[in-house]
Write a protein that holds these residues in place. Structure first.
Motif, PDB file in Angstrom:
ATOM      1  N   LYS A   8      14.125  -0.399 -19.898  1.00  0.00           N
ATOM      2  CA  LYS A   8      13.693   0.493 -19.087  1.00  0.00           C
ATOM      3  C   LYS A   8      14.528   1.246 -18.026  1.00  0.00           C
ATOM      4  O   LYS A   8      14.217   2.361 -17.554  1.00  0.00           O
ATOM      5  CB  LYS A   8      12.442  -0.148 -18.015  1.00  0.00           C
ATOM      6  N   GLY A   9      15.545   0.870 -18.192  1.00  0.00           N
ATOM      7  CA  GLY A   9      16.923   1.277 -17.141  1.00  0.00           C
ATOM      8  C   GLY A   9      16.946   0.817 -15.801  1.00  0.00           C
ATOM      9  O   GLY A   9      17.129  -0.556 -15.686  1.00  0.00           O
ATOM     10  N   SER A  10      16.526   1.338 -14.798  1.00  0.00           N
ATOM     11  CA  SER A  10      17.123   0.893 -13.447  1.00  0.00           C
ATOM     12  C   SER A  10      16.108   0.112 -12.920  1.00  0.00           C
ATOM     13  O   SER A  10      14.929   0.488 -12.843  1.00  0.00           O
ATOM     14  CB  SER A  10      17.397   2.351 -12.651  1.00  0.00           C
ATOM     15  N   TYR A  11      16.357  -1.206 -12.532  1.00  0.00           N
ATOM     16  CA  TYR A  11      15.192  -2.096 -11.894  1.00  0.00           C
ATOM     17  C   TYR A  11      16.051  -3.054 -10.863  1.00  0.00           C
ATOM     18  O   TYR A  11      17.367  -3.009 -11.144  1.00  0.00           O
ATOM     19  CB  TYR A  11      14.893  -2.760 -13.168  1.00  0.00           C
ATOM     20  N   ASP A  12      15.222  -3.653 -10.288  1.00  0.00           N
ATOM     21  CA  ASP A  12      15.743  -4.511  -9.284  1.00  0.00           C
ATOM     22  C   ASP A  12      14.833  -6.014  -9.307  1.00  0.00           C
ATOM     23  O   ASP A  12      13.635  -5.617  -9.754  1.00  0.00           O
ATOM     24  CB  ASP A  12      15.636  -4.258  -7.652  1.00  0.00           C
ATOM     25  N   ILE A  13      15.504  -7.124  -9.251  1.00  0.00           N
ATOM     26  CA  ILE A  13      15.025  -8.036  -9.668  1.00  0.00           C
ATOM     27  C   ILE A  13      15.022  -9.137  -8.972  1.00  0.00           C
ATOM     28  O   ILE A  13      16.044  -9.430  -8.083  1.00  0.00           O
ATOM     29  CB  ILE A  13      15.577  -8.555 -11.364  1.00  0.00           C
ATOM     30  N   CYS A  14      14.157 -10.401  -8.839  1.00  0.00           N
ATOM     31  CA  CYS A  14      14.035 -11.668  -8.125  1.00  0.00           C
ATOM     32  C   CYS A  14      13.499 -12.586  -8.912  1.00  0.00           C
ATOM     33  O   CYS A  14      12.355 -12.378  -9.674  1.00  0.00           O
ATOM     34  CB  CYS A  14      13.171 -11.340  -6.796  1.00  0.00           C
ATOM     35  N   VAL A  15      14.185 -13.734  -8.776  1.00  0.00           N
ATOM     36  CA  VAL A  15      13.647 -14.899  -9.603  1.00  0.00           C
ATOM     37  C   VAL A  15      12.559 -15.515  -8.800  1.00  0.00           C
ATOM     38  O   VAL A  15      12.849 -15.678  -7.291  1.00  0.00           O
ATOM     39  CB  VAL A  15      14.682 -15.911  -9.779  1.00  0.00           C
ATOM     40  N   MET A  16      11.480 -16.027  -9.224  1.00  0.00           N
ATOM     41  CA  MET A  16      10.372 -16.682  -8.256  1.00  0.00           C
ATOM     42  C   MET A  16       9.760 -17.524  -9.228  1.00  0.00           C
ATOM     43  O   MET A  16       9.781 -17.603 -10.449  1.00  0.00           O
ATOM     44  CB  MET A  16       9.488 -15.621  -7.928  1.00  0.00           C
ATOM     45  N   GLN A  17       8.664 -18.330  -8.600  1.00  0.00           N
ATOM     46  CA  GLN A  17       8.066 -19.145  -9.431  1.00  0.00           C
ATOM     47  C   GLN A  17       6.551 -18.332 -10.017  1.00  0.00           C
ATOM     48  O   GLN A  17       6.078 -17.455  -9.477  1.00  0.00           O
ATOM     49  CB  GLN A  17       7.345 -20.352  -8.403  1.00  0.00           C
ATOM     50  N   ALA A  18       6.479 -18.583 -11.310  1.00  0.00           N
ATOM     51  CA  ALA A  18       5.437 -18.035 -11.916  1.00  0.00           C
ATOM     52  C   ALA A  18       3.776 -18.273 -11.627  1.00  0.00           C
ATOM     53  O   ALA A  18       4.215 -19.416 -11.054  1.00  0.00           O
ATOM     54  CB  ALA A  18       5.486 -17.880 -13.449  1.00  0.00           C
ATOM     55  N   GLU A  19       3.096 -17.626 -11.733  1.00  0.00           N
ATOM     56  CA  GLU A  19       1.623 -18.002 -11.418  1.00  0.00           C
ATOM     57  C   GLU A  19       1.219 -19.503 -11.907  1.00  0.00           C
ATOM     58  O   GLU A  19       0.465 -20.285 -11.308  1.00  0.00           O
ATOM     59  CB  GLU A  19       0.453 -17.325 -12.006  1.00  0.00           C
ATOM     60  N   ASP A  20       1.527 -19.918 -13.179  1.00  0.00           N
ATOM     61  CA  ASP A  20       1.364 -21.227 -13.742  1.00  0.00           C
ATOM     62  C   ASP A  20       2.530 -22.312 -13.427  1.00  0.00           C
ATOM     63  O   ASP A  20       2.338 -23.442 -13.886  1.00  0.00           O
ATOM     64  CB  ASP A  20       1.561 -21.302 -15.242  1.00  0.00           C
ATOM     65  N   GLY A  21       3.162 -21.863 -12.117  1.00  0.00           N
ATOM     66  CA  GLY A  21       4.427 -22.873 -11.890  1.00  0.00           C
ATOM     67  C   GLY A  21       5.621 -22.996 -12.447  1.00  0.00           C
ATOM     68  O   GLY A  21       6.587 -23.447 -12.133  1.00  0.00           O
ATOM     69  N   GLY A  22       5.674 -22.102 -13.449  1.00  0.00           N
ATOM     70  CA  GLY A  22       7.017 -22.076 -14.127  1.00  0.00           C
ATOM     71  C   GLY A  22       7.990 -21.089 -13.727  1.00  0.00           C
ATOM     72  O   GLY A  22       7.956 -20.607 -12.701  1.00  0.00           O
ATOM     73  N   LEU A  23       8.929 -20.685 -14.535  1.00  0.00           N
ATOM     74  CA  LEU A  23       9.858 -19.818 -13.955  1.00  0.00           C
ATOM     75  C   LEU A  23       9.432 -18.471 -14.200  1.00  0.00           C
ATOM     76  O   LEU A  23       9.004 -18.036 -15.352  1.00  0.00           O
ATOM     77  CB  LEU A  23      11.176 -19.945 -14.866  1.00  0.00           C
ATOM     78  N   GLY A  24       9.693 -17.611 -13.247  1.00  0.00           N
ATOM     79  CA  GLY A  24       9.229 -16.251 -13.194  1.00  0.00           C
ATOM     80  C   GLY A  24       9.869 -15.256 -12.763  1.00  0.00           C
ATOM     81  O   GLY A  24      11.211 -15.505 -11.947  1.00  0.00           O
ATOM     82  N   LEU A  25       9.827 -14.065 -12.845  1.00  0.00           N
ATOM     83  CA  LEU A  25      10.675 -12.942 -12.423  1.00  0.00           C
ATOM     84  C   LEU A  25       9.772 -11.773 -11.646  1.00  0.00           C
ATOM     85  O   LEU A  25       8.727 -11.323 -12.272  1.00  0.00           O
ATOM     86  CB  LEU A  25      11.490 -12.253 -13.530  1.00  0.00           C
ATOM     87  N   PHE A  26      10.194 -11.493 -10.577  1.00  0.00           N
ATOM     88  CA  PHE A  26       9.585 -10.029  -9.964  1.00  0.00           C
ATOM     89  C   PHE A  26      10.481  -8.894 -10.126  1.00  0.00           C
ATOM     90  O   PHE A  26      11.619  -8.950  -9.531  1.00  0.00           O
ATOM     91  CB  PHE A  26       9.214 -10.531  -8.566  1.00  0.00           C
ATOM     92  N   CYS A  27      10.019  -7.984 -10.886  1.00  0.00           N
ATOM     93  CA  CYS A  27      10.891  -6.783 -11.174  1.00  0.00           C
ATOM     94  C   CYS A  27      10.057  -5.290 -10.762  1.00  0.00           C
ATOM     95  O   CYS A  27       9.276  -5.130 -10.957  1.00  0.00           O
ATOM     96  CB  CYS A  27      11.242  -6.740 -12.982  1.00  0.00           C
ATOM     97  N   VAL A  28      11.269  -4.761 -10.074  1.00  0.00           N
ATOM     98  CA  VAL A  28      10.727  -3.216  -9.750  1.00  0.00           C
ATOM     99  C   VAL A  28      11.553  -2.259 -10.721  1.00  0.00           C
ATOM    100  O   VAL A  28      12.824  -2.151 -10.600  1.00  0.00           O
ATOM    101  CB  VAL A  28      10.988  -2.875  -8.243  1.00  0.00           C
TER     102      VAL A  28
END
Length: 140
Positions: A8-28
């Motif tokens: 997708k190109g240009s993005y900003d990202i943050c590691v977070m807990q996913a809704e199910d409790g596992g590893l997740g990413l929040f990406c803009v």
């Protein structure tokens, strides 16, 4: 890193807990002005991959003039309250990921480190120097 995201190109990202409790990413995604919630899934053969969980239209959450869309920077994630802190050039916002409610925190024309925290453990001691345990202070 999800390959769909990299494409997708240009993005900003943050590691977070996913809704199910596992590893997740929040990406803009800067060009699309959307946020995506990704989660790590493992199939029955033990192969892990990234799965897109949800897409959020930021222009509906963060009040801005659409003709002047500015980059959005992800500053951090507060797990206990399920909120993400975002910055546009001039305003800091907090977005609650369950209700999708946003709140303008304050204005600032510069970016700085932001470390959202929600609780602090304090050691309790008695006169003899022993520890009776830890007390939990929560930001509620």
């Amino acid at each position: 890193m999800p390959t769909d995201l990299v494409a997708k190109g240009s993005y900003d990202i943050c590691v977070m807990q996913a809704e199910d409790g596992g590893l997740g990413l929040f990406c803009v995604l800067q060009l699309d002005y959307i946020a995506q919630l990704w989660k790590r899934k493992t199939d029955c053969h033990g192969v892990a991959s990234w799965v897109l969980g949800r897409t959020i239209e930021l222009d509906k959450l963060i009040p801005m003039n659409l003709a002047e869309k500015m980059p959005v920077v992800v500053l951090g994630f507060a797990e206990y309250n399920n909120v993400v802190c975002l910055w546009t050039p001039s305003v800091f916002f907090m977005v609650h990921l369950e209700s999708l409610q946003s709140k303008k925190l304050f204005e600032a024309n510069f970016i700085f480190d932001c470390h959202p925290f929600e609780s602090v453990y304090t050691a309790e001691t008695d006169i003899g120097g022993g520890h009776d345990g830890a007390g939990l202070l929560q930001n509620t």
